[in-house]
Design a protein around this motif. Structure first.
Motif, PDB file in Angstrom:
ATOM      1  N   MET A  91       0.841  -1.179   0.000  1.00 37.44           N
ATOM      2  CA  MET A  91       0.000   0.000   0.000  1.00 37.44           C
ATOM      3  C   MET A  91       0.887   1.244   0.000  1.00 37.44           C
ATOM      4  SD  MET A  91      -3.306   0.784   2.262  1.00 37.44           S
ATOM      5  CE  MET A  91      -2.860   1.258   3.893  1.00 37.44           C
ATOM      6  N   GLU A  92       0.597   2.142  -0.904  1.00 30.80           N
ATOM      7  CA  GLU A  92       1.384   3.355  -1.046  1.00 30.80           C
ATOM      8  C   GLU A  92       0.917   4.410  -0.049  1.00 30.80           C
ATOM      9  OE1 GLU A  92       1.947   6.679  -4.466  1.00 30.80           O
ATOM     10  OE2 GLU A  92       1.965   4.594  -5.089  1.00 30.80           O
ATOM     11  N   TYR A  93       1.861   5.052   0.627  1.00 35.86           N
ATOM     12  CA  TYR A  93       1.542   6.100   1.590  1.00 35.86           C
ATOM     13  C   TYR A  93       1.151   7.361   0.842  1.00 35.86           C
ATOM     14  CZ  TYR A  93       2.178   9.800   5.000  1.00 35.86           C
ATOM     15  OH  TYR A  93       1.992  10.892   5.800  1.00 35.86           O
ATOM     16  N   MET A  94       0.013   7.921   1.181  1.00 37.39           N
ATOM     17  CA  MET A  94      -0.424   9.181   0.589  1.00 37.39           C
ATOM     18  C   MET A  94      -0.564  10.210   1.692  1.00 37.39           C
ATOM     19  SD  MET A  94      -3.230   8.052  -2.230  1.00 37.39           S
ATOM     20  CE  MET A  94      -3.383   9.728  -2.770  1.00 37.39           C
ATOM     21  N   GLU A  95       0.116  11.312   1.520  1.00 38.03           N
ATOM     22  CA  GLU A  95       0.032  12.387   2.500  1.00 38.03           C
ATOM     23  C   GLU A  95      -1.318  13.081   2.374  1.00 38.03           C
ATOM     24  OE1 GLU A  95       2.519  16.392   3.472  1.00 38.03           O
ATOM     25  OE2 GLU A  95       3.599  14.662   2.692  1.00 38.03           O
ATOM     26  N   LYS A  96      -1.985  13.284   3.492  1.00 35.71           N
ATOM     27  CA  LYS A  96      -3.290  13.925   3.476  1.00 35.71           C
ATOM     28  C   LYS A  96      -3.135  15.428   3.346  1.00 35.71           C
ATOM     29  CE  LYS A  96      -5.748  10.401   5.938  1.00 35.71           C
ATOM     30  NZ  LYS A  96      -6.869  10.116   6.786  1.00 35.71           N
ATOM     31  N   ASN A  97      -4.074  16.025   2.658  1.00 36.23           N
ATOM     32  CA  ASN A  97      -4.079  17.463   2.456  1.00 36.23           C
ATOM     33  C   ASN A  97      -5.102  18.079   3.415  1.00 36.23           C
ATOM     34  OD1 ASN A  97      -3.589  19.971   1.309  1.00 36.23           O
ATOM     35  ND2 ASN A  97      -5.184  19.719  -0.203  1.00 36.23           N
ATOM     36  N   TRP A  98      -4.647  18.510   4.562  1.00 33.82           N
ATOM     37  CA  TRP A  98      -5.531  19.089   5.570  1.00 33.82           C
ATOM     38  C   TRP A  98      -5.870  20.531   5.210  1.00 33.82           C
ATOM     39  CZ3 TRP A  98      -7.474  15.768   8.917  1.00 33.82           C
ATOM     40  CH2 TRP A  98      -6.765  14.599   9.198  1.00 33.82           C
ATOM     41  N   THR A 123     -17.243  27.489   9.856  1.00 29.24           N
ATOM     42  CA  THR A 123     -15.827  27.130   9.743  1.00 29.24           C
ATOM     43  C   THR A 123     -15.662  25.655  10.057  1.00 29.24           C
ATOM     44  OG1 THR A 123     -15.182  29.339  10.472  1.00 29.24           O
ATOM     45  CG2 THR A 123     -13.498  27.636  10.580  1.00 29.24           C
ATOM     46  N   GLY A 124     -14.903  24.956   9.220  1.00 32.89           N
ATOM     47  CA  GLY A 124     -14.670  23.535   9.429  1.00 32.89           C
ATOM     48  C   GLY A 124     -13.281  23.116   8.993  1.00 32.89           C
ATOM     49  N   ILE A 125     -12.972  21.842   9.228  1.00 32.50           N
ATOM     50  CA  ILE A 125     -11.688  21.265   8.848  1.00 32.50           C
ATOM     51  C   ILE A 125     -11.937  19.911   8.204  1.00 32.50           C
ATOM     52  CG2 ILE A 125     -10.310  22.434  10.609  1.00 32.50           C
ATOM     53  CD1 ILE A 125     -10.531  19.909  12.332  1.00 32.50           C
ATOM     54  N   THR A 126     -11.036  19.497   7.332  1.00 34.20           N
ATOM     55  CA  THR A 126     -11.152  18.193   6.693  1.00 34.20           C
ATOM     56  C   THR A 126      -9.836  17.813   6.026  1.00 34.20           C
ATOM     57  OG1 THR A 126     -12.440  16.856   5.127  1.00 34.20           O
ATOM     58  CG2 THR A 126     -11.999  19.124   4.499  1.00 34.20           C
ATOM     59  N   ASP A 127      -9.717  16.530   5.725  1.00 37.34           N
ATOM     60  CA  ASP A 127      -8.569  16.064   4.946  1.00 37.34           C
ATOM     61  C   ASP A 127      -9.006  15.695   3.530  1.00 37.34           C
ATOM     62  OD1 ASP A 127      -9.965  13.782   5.489  1.00 37.34           O
ATOM     63  OD2 ASP A 127      -8.238  12.602   6.080  1.00 37.34           O
ATOM     64  N   ASP A 185      -4.671  25.665   3.258  1.00 36.33           N
ATOM     65  CA  ASP A 185      -3.946  24.420   3.512  1.00 36.33           C
ATOM     66  C   ASP A 185      -3.201  24.511   4.830  1.00 36.33           C
ATOM     67  OD1 ASP A 185      -4.613  23.118   1.113  1.00 36.33           O
ATOM     68  OD2 ASP A 185      -3.020  24.159   0.041  1.00 36.33           O
ATOM     69  N   CYS A 186      -3.126  23.383   5.522  1.00 34.64           N
ATOM     70  CA  CYS A 186      -2.360  23.295   6.762  1.00 34.64           C
ATOM     71  C   CYS A 186      -1.357  22.158   6.633  1.00 34.64           C
ATOM     72  CB  CYS A 186      -3.280  23.043   7.954  1.00 34.64           C
ATOM     73  SG  CYS A 186      -4.336  24.449   8.329  1.00 34.64           S
ATOM     74  N   GLU A 187      -0.273  22.256   7.364  1.00 30.31           N
ATOM     75  CA  GLU A 187       0.798  21.270   7.232  1.00 30.31           C
ATOM     76  C   GLU A 187       0.436  19.914   7.821  1.00 30.31           C
ATOM     77  OE1 GLU A 187       3.761  22.390  10.825  1.00 30.31           O
ATOM     78  OE2 GLU A 187       3.462  23.958   9.324  1.00 30.31           O
ATOM     79  N   ASP A 188      -0.413  19.909   8.839  1.00 33.96           N
ATOM     80  CA  ASP A 188      -0.807  18.639   9.455  1.00 33.96           C
ATOM     81  C   ASP A 188      -2.086  18.838  10.264  1.00 33.96           C
ATOM     82  OD1 ASP A 188      -0.064  19.773  11.959  1.00 33.96           O
ATOM     83  OD2 ASP A 188       1.961  18.956  11.780  1.00 33.96           O
ATOM     84  N   HIS A 189      -2.596  17.750  10.810  1.00 32.23           N
ATOM     85  CA  HIS A 189      -3.859  17.804  11.541  1.00 32.23           C
ATOM     86  C   HIS A 189      -3.771  18.705  12.766  1.00 32.23           C
ATOM     87  CE1 HIS A 189      -7.258  15.825  13.881  1.00 32.23           C
ATOM     88  NE2 HIS A 189      -7.820  16.458  12.875  1.00 32.23           N
ATOM     89  N   SER A 190      -2.663  18.667  13.468  1.00 35.78           N
ATOM     90  CA  SER A 190      -2.490  19.505  14.650  1.00 35.78           C
ATOM     91  C   SER A 190      -2.571  20.990  14.289  1.00 35.78           C
ATOM     92  CB  SER A 190      -1.150  19.195  15.319  1.00 35.78           C
ATOM     93  OG  SER A 190      -0.934  20.056  16.410  1.00 35.78           O
ATOM     94  N   ALA A 191      -1.872  21.375  13.236  1.00 36.95           N
ATOM     95  CA  ALA A 191      -1.894  22.766  12.786  1.00 36.95           C
ATOM     96  C   ALA A 191      -3.297  23.160  12.341  1.00 36.95           C
ATOM     97  CB  ALA A 191      -0.903  22.977  11.649  1.00 36.95           C
TER      98      ALA A 191
END
Length: 93
Positions: free
Chosen positions: A1-8, A22-26, A57-63
């Protein structure tokens, strides 16, 4: 399985009544379709049509979580200024 970086992303939708959500999603496309179908957030149900007003765009889920919280604490006027600023920046590209 290929790793795919999520676009948060953090997003702001304008509801048919003029309110802002206002919301958030990947996966923004999937999430927006859910909102439009009345299966997204409880707040947006029955408030269509929905218009995308802001995407960031955010760098990761935490951000992403931190940015969402910061935007949710803004006043309506400040959110509209944020939207306007992004629109101006896109127009300059």
């Amino acid at each position: 399985m290929e790793y795919m970086e999520k676009n948060w992303v953090v997003y702001i939708l304008e509801c048919g009544d003029g309110s802002l959500y206002t919301g958030i999603t990947d996966d923004f496309e999937r999430r927006f379709k859910m909102h439009c179908a009345g299966k997204g957030a409880k707040y947006t149900r029955g408030r269509g049509p929905l218009t995308v007003r802001f995407l960031e765009d955010c760098e990761d889920h935490s951000a992403e979580l931190k940015r969402e919280a910061a935007i949710k604490h803004l006043s309506r006027k400040e959110k509209l200024e944020l939207i306007q600023h992004q629109t101006m920046c896109i127009g300059q590209q």
